[in-house]
Motif scaffolding. Sequence first.
Motif, PDB file in Angstrom:
ATOM      1  N   VAL A 112      18.260 -11.181  12.165  1.00  0.00           N
ATOM      2  CA  VAL A 112      19.272 -10.333  12.794  1.00  0.00           C
ATOM      3  C   VAL A 112      19.599  -9.141  11.904  1.00  0.00           C
ATOM      4  N   LEU A 113      19.711  -9.371  10.613  1.00  0.00           N
ATOM      5  CA  LEU A 113      19.995  -8.270   9.685  1.00  0.00           C
ATOM      6  C   LEU A 113      18.881  -7.240   9.701  1.00  0.00           C
ATOM      7  N   ARG A 114      17.647  -7.703   9.864  1.00  0.00           N
ATOM      8  CA  ARG A 114      16.521  -6.764   9.852  1.00  0.00           C
ATOM      9  C   ARG A 114      16.400  -6.005  11.175  1.00  0.00           C
ATOM     10  N   ASP A 115      16.397  -6.722  12.322  1.00  0.00           N
ATOM     11  CA  ASP A 115      16.120  -6.084  13.615  1.00  0.00           C
ATOM     12  C   ASP A 115      17.374  -5.559  14.302  1.00  0.00           C
ATOM     13  N   ARG A 116      18.515  -6.210  14.080  1.00  0.00           N
ATOM     14  CA  ARG A 116      19.816  -5.775  14.613  1.00  0.00           C
ATOM     15  C   ARG A 116      19.913  -5.810  16.132  1.00  0.00           C
ATOM     16  N   GLY A 117      18.961  -6.405  16.770  1.00  0.00           N
ATOM     17  CA  GLY A 117      18.934  -6.501  18.228  1.00  0.00           C
ATOM     18  C   GLY A 117      17.505  -6.588  18.702  1.00  0.00           C
ATOM     19  N   CYS A 118      17.287  -6.474  20.002  1.00  0.00           N
ATOM     20  CA  CYS A 118      15.923  -6.497  20.534  1.00  0.00           C
ATOM     21  C   CYS A 118      15.127  -5.349  19.922  1.00  0.00           C
ATOM     22  N   ALA A 119      13.988  -5.701  19.341  1.00  0.00           N
ATOM     23  CA  ALA A 119      13.215  -4.704  18.608  1.00  0.00           C
ATOM     24  C   ALA A 119      12.289  -3.889  19.494  1.00  0.00           C
ATOM     25  N   PHE A 120      12.179  -4.242  20.790  1.00  0.00           N
ATOM     26  CA  PHE A 120      11.274  -3.504  21.660  1.00  0.00           C
ATOM     27  C   PHE A 120      11.766  -2.052  21.809  1.00  0.00           C
ATOM     28  N   PRO A 121      10.862  -1.101  21.820  1.00  0.00           N
ATOM     29  CA  PRO A 121      11.262   0.322  21.887  1.00  0.00           C
ATOM     30  C   PRO A 121      12.174   0.617  23.066  1.00  0.00           C
ATOM     31  N   GLY A 122      13.308   1.249  22.777  1.00  0.00           N
ATOM     32  CA  GLY A 122      14.233   1.698  23.809  1.00  0.00           C
ATOM     33  C   GLY A 122      15.221   0.661  24.302  1.00  0.00           C
ATOM     34  N   CYS A 123      15.174  -0.571  23.801  1.00  0.00           N
ATOM     35  CA  CYS A 123      16.076  -1.620  24.288  1.00  0.00           C
ATOM     36  C   CYS A 123      17.343  -1.664  23.435  1.00  0.00           C
ATOM     37  N   ASP A 124      18.515  -1.816  24.110  1.00  0.00           N
ATOM     38  CA  ASP A 124      19.776  -1.832  23.378  1.00  0.00           C
ATOM     39  C   ASP A 124      20.440  -3.214  23.366  1.00  0.00           C
ATOM     40  N   ARG A 125      19.696  -4.268  23.743  1.00  0.00           N
ATOM     41  CA  ARG A 125      20.282  -5.599  23.780  1.00  0.00           C
ATOM     42  C   ARG A 125      20.650  -6.060  22.372  1.00  0.00           C
ATOM     43  N   PRO A 126      21.868  -6.609  22.194  1.00  0.00           N
ATOM     44  CA  PRO A 126      22.306  -7.051  20.867  1.00  0.00           C
ATOM     45  C   PRO A 126      21.657  -8.379  20.470  1.00  0.00           C
ATOM     46  N   PRO A 127      21.817  -8.800  19.224  1.00  0.00           N
ATOM     47  CA  PRO A 127      21.145 -10.020  18.751  1.00  0.00           C
ATOM     48  C   PRO A 127      21.491 -11.264  19.549  1.00  0.00           C
ATOM     49  N   ARG A 128      22.739 -11.376  20.017  1.00  0.00           N
ATOM     50  CA  ARG A 128      23.131 -12.612  20.694  1.00  0.00           C
ATOM     51  C   ARG A 128      22.394 -12.814  22.014  1.00  0.00           C
ATOM     52  N   TRP A 129      21.772 -11.762  22.539  1.00  0.00           N
ATOM     53  CA  TRP A 129      21.008 -11.884  23.781  1.00  0.00           C
ATOM     54  C   TRP A 129      19.521 -12.097  23.507  1.00  0.00           C
ATOM     55  N   CYS A 130      19.142 -12.276  22.262  1.00  0.00           N
ATOM     56  CA  CYS A 130      17.719 -12.255  21.906  1.00  0.00           C
ATOM     57  C   CYS A 130      17.183 -13.625  21.508  1.00  0.00           C
ATOM     58  N   ASP A 131      15.874 -13.811  21.784  1.00  0.00           N
ATOM     59  CA  ASP A 131      15.114 -14.954  21.291  1.00  0.00           C
ATOM     60  C   ASP A 131      14.383 -14.527  20.027  1.00  0.00           C
ATOM     61  N   ALA A 132      14.010 -15.520  19.233  1.00  0.00           N
ATOM     62  CA  ALA A 132      13.173 -15.262  18.071  1.00  0.00           C
ATOM     63  C   ALA A 132      11.714 -15.523  18.472  1.00  0.00           C
ATOM     64  N   HIS A 133      10.915 -14.496  18.414  1.00  0.00           N
ATOM     65  CA  HIS A 133       9.520 -14.566  18.861  1.00  0.00           C
ATOM     66  C   HIS A 133       8.591 -14.615  17.654  1.00  0.00           C
ATOM     67  N   HIS A 134       7.616 -15.541  17.706  1.00  0.00           N
ATOM     68  CA  HIS A 134       6.584 -15.580  16.673  1.00  0.00           C
ATOM     69  C   HIS A 134       5.558 -14.485  16.947  1.00  0.00           C
ATOM     70  N   ILE A 135       5.347 -13.618  15.982  1.00  0.00           N
ATOM     71  CA  ILE A 135       4.345 -12.567  16.145  1.00  0.00           C
ATOM     72  C   ILE A 135       2.959 -13.198  16.298  1.00  0.00           C
ATOM     73  N   ARG A 136       2.652 -14.103  15.430  1.00  0.00           N
ATOM     74  CA  ARG A 136       1.470 -14.955  15.606  1.00  0.00           C
ATOM     75  C   ARG A 136       1.980 -16.321  16.026  1.00  0.00           C
ATOM     76  N   HIS A 137       1.594 -16.749  17.215  1.00  0.00           N
ATOM     77  CA  HIS A 137       2.178 -17.943  17.814  1.00  0.00           C
ATOM     78  C   HIS A 137       1.917 -19.166  16.947  1.00  0.00           C
ATOM     79  N   TRP A 138       2.888 -20.091  16.967  1.00  0.00           N
ATOM     80  CA  TRP A 138       2.744 -21.303  16.152  1.00  0.00           C
ATOM     81  C   TRP A 138       1.505 -22.098  16.549  1.00  0.00           C
ATOM     82  N   ALA A 139       1.131 -22.057  17.845  1.00  0.00           N
ATOM     83  CA  ALA A 139      -0.052 -22.794  18.299  1.00  0.00           C
ATOM     84  C   ALA A 139      -1.334 -22.188  17.747  1.00  0.00           C
TER      85      ALA A 139
END
Length: 416
Positions: free
Chosen positions: A330-357
Amino acid sequence: MVEGLAQAEAAILSCADSATWALPEQELIAALDAAHRIEQRLAAVKLALIREFDGRRAATAQGASSTAVWLRERLHLTVPAARRLVDLATALDTGNPGIRQALADADITLDQARVIADTVTTVEAAAGSAAADKAVGLLVEWAGQFDPTLLRKLGTRILDHVAPDIADAAAQAALDAEARRAARDRHVTLSTLTDGRLRLTGILDTETAGLLRAAIDPLTAPSGPDDQRSPGQRRHDALADLCRLSLRTGELPEHGGEPAQIVVTTSYDGLGRQLGGGTLDTGFELAPETVRRLACDAAILPAVLGSAGQPLDVGRQRRLITGPLRRALVLRDRGCAFPGCDRPPRWCDAHHIRHWANGGDTSLDNSVLLCGHHHRHIHHGDWTVRLGLDGHPEFIPPAWLDPEQVPRRNHYHRRT
């Protein structure tokens, strides 16, 4: 009457085949006005027929438990819609005849007739029949200017005009009656469809409606210029966001505060190649890409199955991105990191860039915050996520969107 209605039906049927595109604008408007008047006049006839049918108790003779149930089967209506017709037919028959006449004269619509009937009933109970007669005339006049919603609001103060000496006390009584009606009618129905989706219907009382709008409206705005979702789809996704936030509070009774839990009943290699799906506790199947998306921010229960599908070993639950790691994210991204999105951290999931599988680890360097919409977009789309040289996420668009595939960043949360 039957012959007259048959003639009217034939006349209307002939109009249905007319070439409306050939009408001049003024004739088009005149035809629309005429069709609307006919619709209201027919509504008055229909209500009179329903009232007579109900008064004869003909539904029981036909084998139905009530007129509303009979109308449901005969006219293919819902029971609530049929019941509203029966109630209005009764109100127009036993109440002030001026309402029925105004509908027959096409001076009011069916919905306005309901509002006027409800209001006049309240006026008559509070101030007598003389005031009720005055109220009908005034409300019919107002109906020529205001839609049913505004007409109902105006009706709450009708006694100011027809019986000012008791207006305040009666207004409070009307509010109390409206509150009782809202409490009685409130409901939410969840109907599971055969494919696992859910049909959501219901009526919210005024307070709950205000709460829902206050919570959901800020989340229904398009997430950016590339957001192609319809308004209904955005409301759907906003409701999903609200549910996720509610689960994260940890304050729900019994089982509250837990994100989705998935038991993957496929081979590890199958899931990694997006060939294996999962099963909800409701018994419905999930597509492999959905399993992978939910697994980003879920409690994972790895299971080892035998050749016949019997569980041989179910590992203990382990959290993925939570606690200090999520706080760092949260400290690093401060919200949804997708370009142009203003959703705050509490609305966000944590996504694995390289999937755990696929062997991805649970670390800050392999994680990014994404709102529900963009989380789905990443899993189903052709975008690629990576960390830039400065350690912040950047998104590479698909070639069909940007042939140069220039990396993009979210500058809403972090301007520099």
